[in-house]
Design an enzyme around this catalytic site. Sequence first.
Site, PDB file in Angstrom:
ATOM      1  N   ASP A  88       0.638  -1.196  -0.023  1.00  0.00           N
ATOM      2  CA  ASP A  88      -0.033   0.012   0.225  1.00  0.00           C
ATOM      3  C   ASP A  88       1.007   1.346  -0.007  1.00  0.00           C
ATOM      4  OD1 ASP A  88      -1.908   2.135   0.704  1.00  0.00           O
ATOM      5  OD2 ASP A  88      -2.342   1.384   2.740  1.00  0.00           O
ATOM      6  N   HIS A 134      -3.872   4.408   6.711  1.00  0.00           N
ATOM      7  CA  HIS A 134      -2.679   3.953   6.215  1.00  0.00           C
ATOM      8  C   HIS A 134      -1.443   4.166   6.617  1.00  0.00           C
ATOM      9  CE1 HIS A 134      -5.297   3.370   2.662  1.00  0.00           C
ATOM     10  NE2 HIS A 134      -6.041   4.373   2.969  1.00  0.00           N
TER      11      HIS A 134
END
Lengths: 554, 554
Positions: free
Chosen positions: B194, B367
């Site tokens: 990611d 994130h």
Amino acid sequence: MARDPKLSLIPLGGLGEIGKNMMVVRYGENLLIIDSGLMFPEEEMLGIDIVIPDITYLLENKDMVRGIVLTHGHEDHIGALPYVLRQLNVPVYGTKLTLGLLQGKLREQNLINDVVLNMVKVRETISIGPFKVEFIRVSHSIPDAVAIAIHTPIGTVVHTGDFKIDQTPVDGEITDFYRFAQLGEKGVLVLLSDSTNVERPGYTESERRVGFAFDETFRTVTGRIIVASFASNVHRLQQVISNAYKYGRKVAVVGRSMVNVVNVASELGYLHIPEGTLIELDEAKTLAPEQVAILTTGSQGEPMSALTRMASSDHRQVEILPGDTIVISATPIPGNEKLVSRIIDQLFKKGAHVIYETFSGIHASGHPSQEELKLMINLIRPKFFVPVHGEYRMLIKHAELARDMGIPSDRIFVAENGQVLDFTRKSGRVAGRVTAGKVLVDGLGVGDVGNIVLRDRKQLSQDGILIVVVTINRENGLVVAGPDIVSRGFVYVRESEALMDDAKYRVKCALDKCFERNITEWAAIKSHVRDALVKFLYERTRRRPMILPIIMEV
Amino acid sequence: MARDPKLSLIPLGGLGEIGKNMMVVRYGENLLIIDSGLMFPEEEMLGIDIVIPDITYLLENKDMVRGIVLTHGHEDHIGALPYVLRQLNVPVYGTKLTLGLLQGKLREQNLINDVVLNMVKVRETISIGPFKVEFIRVSHSIPDAVAIAIHTPIGTVVHTGDFKIDQTPVDGEITDFYRFAQLGEKGVLVLLSDSTNVERPGYTESERRVGFAFDETFRTVTGRIIVASFASNVHRLQQVISNAYKYGRKVAVVGRSMVNVVNVASELGYLHIPEGTLIELDEAKTLAPEQVAILTTGSQGEPMSALTRMASSDHRQVEILPGDTIVISATPIPGNEKLVSRIIDQLFKKGAHVIYETFSGIHASGHPSQEELKLMINLIRPKFFVPVHGEYRMLIKHAELARDMGIPSDRIFVAENGQVLDFTRKSGRVAGRVTAGKVLVDGLGVGDVGNIVLRDRKQLSQDGILIVVVTINRENGLVVAGPDIVSRGFVYVRESEALMDDAKYRVKCALDKCFERNITEWAAIKSHVRDALVKFLYERTRRRPMILPIIMEV
């Protein structure tokens, strides 16, 4: 003793918004205007080029307007002047660079011979009507920025303009602490202060810090260096040019406004360019990459700007090559984030290296953070406080900050454009309201695009338009041609023939029904056709295009 | 020994963009799909509702598709499934909450009975065709998120999904460090990780920190508290509900998606609501302000969301009152900054107090920042590295970060959607390209709005449209009705009658000229009319509305 006339402050722009700054100071039958800025359109102002303040109030009181004083040369402070001066020919006062930049604008608009420009110097006090107006040096992201002190018989108003407290400004021109403190000591009735950065704690970085980052970049990079910045940030341009010179690079300037500012600022002595440093792009092409720097517009990803065109291989003279380093020396203005990200992505895809703000010190704001705002309040120690230049939440935060510093709540005014604030020596109050608002400029049209047009543009932009034309015999009401349907922005027509045929059938049915029921009024027929289509199309597509029935008569 | 089939990775979404995540793993004649997400439209995709991946490649290889595995229940990972499953009926695998959220979607679309959903548990390994697929716990801004390890005969691929390394997650479910480390120790062929937050140095704050901020707010605020958040952030909802309970407030839930998630998550045991804590809005109205908390959608300023409607006095049940405290517990997604600011301003204007991200710890990202990304790379120690989930510049930064950690450049692939990456046990290369792209969904239309329609919408949105209708006698070519001009979104017609009259005159002249020159082709006549008007209108207004000539024949 006769009662003094009252002093009023009437914001016509810049409160509850970022841009189109304009403040009116009224004393008796005299109006003084501080700044006349433009604003860039909000997203929903489709097709609009710029937004300027509504100056109805000034036009209604034309004879009272004594002049316009300018704090600095940014578009959001001088950009509306060509429009204002066309309707209101009054003398304009500003510092040298501010007037230099304004002159270019007025020349473009063929106004240069009609307007009286008066150059002022810092610490100078001039009389404009009953106002004694004084210009006080502040730091900002453009040279020659000033705060303005307006002395009236009932007290002094200080308007900071846009400012920051840069302790190490590039040009050495420090904010005039002494004069602010002296005014504070003597007593200031009202302080109006810049709220743009009130959400930021601490201090705004010095412009000089950007120079250190440039130094590092110019010292280490081996390929071409392309720096994008706001054209008006002359200090920034200076730091690029000085570092280019220091590390043996020539500088080519690209982009209309950048070329313009470099010319004006160097002519007036605000930009110092070592001889032989500036070159044309053609010459740059003959040099090795490590000898070249390019100074360009487009730091906001503006669609027509030089950098944007370079990024999309659309610039006639500059092609981005692997090995280039692009420095985006600016922060995206709210609303431009996506545009800027896209440019950065495109540049990376071309194999260039991109230095942008998230990573490094290659930008510094021009506005004061909380500690600087506090310093300004403590220098001035005003009786009344009015936060200006900011969205509503910023004005609120600035008001809270002032209150936390000990200014009583009832002496702080979070005002809106058009509100009239009345002051006496001892009291202040919201006293009423004058016309104020946004005038939209679209092409040559000033104010001819209003809510109806914008609403139509919005609908057109979402689902397009469907036009139904039918020609009817005026004698017997029979359809003699059509109905024809034409659409734009709705569906890709070739793939939707069946849908269009069905739509045409619905229109025919609606027309037949009108004929049967002897409905002959055009408006009624149109409304039947529209209703039938709206329903049909929504069921079939879940879209609501604009439906425009047109009836021709033969 | 026969040569092993090769292993390919084929991204169909999520690379060079934020959203519509979809990765295909191919081994021999077998395809496994990881996620099927949607993306919200870019600004220039006028009128578009959502964007989904182009799955032409999957449809062309329908028989090879073995299944779809899901990393978590966010829209950008499951939002395209209703569209994909309609064309590709394959089994879907996911954890409990992910499937719970998906079921709601499928039920809405009448697909629930057609799709086979297989619930999986973390640390479980299941066989899907030749793939041994393992689900590994990660922290994220939604519970039950997993990374996916795919074991194939030539090596293991680890796809992190979206993750963060939260050392103190609200539900206590720590990222499965052991399993990641064990995989790393055994050897991983490719890591896909990611990239969303790669621009952020350091560590992402723990979700628990947000709880401390909520605690402070709930402890000190005396009026109503209204919290806006992403509905899917169940941990966040939990912290609001727990604090409300702790400080004696009842919670009313507002907004369709918020109500839906609260129901699903509490039913499935992911949200723990003390008995009697949830109330209806009607009941909330009977309680004192300090006994009420409202949990609502609209943290992104979405035009139709509950908070937006409250802010503009447009919500049927909730009116914002002075004394209310609104907590906007989210960061604006890039592109939404202006919408969110506007809501905040409106709330302040209503006298409410607004707590938003710039000021306080009331939001934490889901994130991983740079140090977390480094940890993941060091746990997995992959042979090859492919950054995923991010705009191009983020993929580049993530690649640089991996390179700085010692992964050789030729083992790192910054790929684009549609590129095919082929891997053997020892080598990796870009091996080709398949169809990939954006499919635009507008209402019921999937893919029927393309570039032409968008270009038309763009032009319509900027300057509107001007329709010219004329009826011509097909026998002699004479005009029998019109020309009539109708405009929308161009100028406010009532104020521009003179302009319209002049325009009509220009059309007449153009038609006369055609008649004189014996030009009878409709296309040629239309083009003469269009050219005459474009020129005239640009001179007079500097605008370029769409000109649409329509000729009727009788």
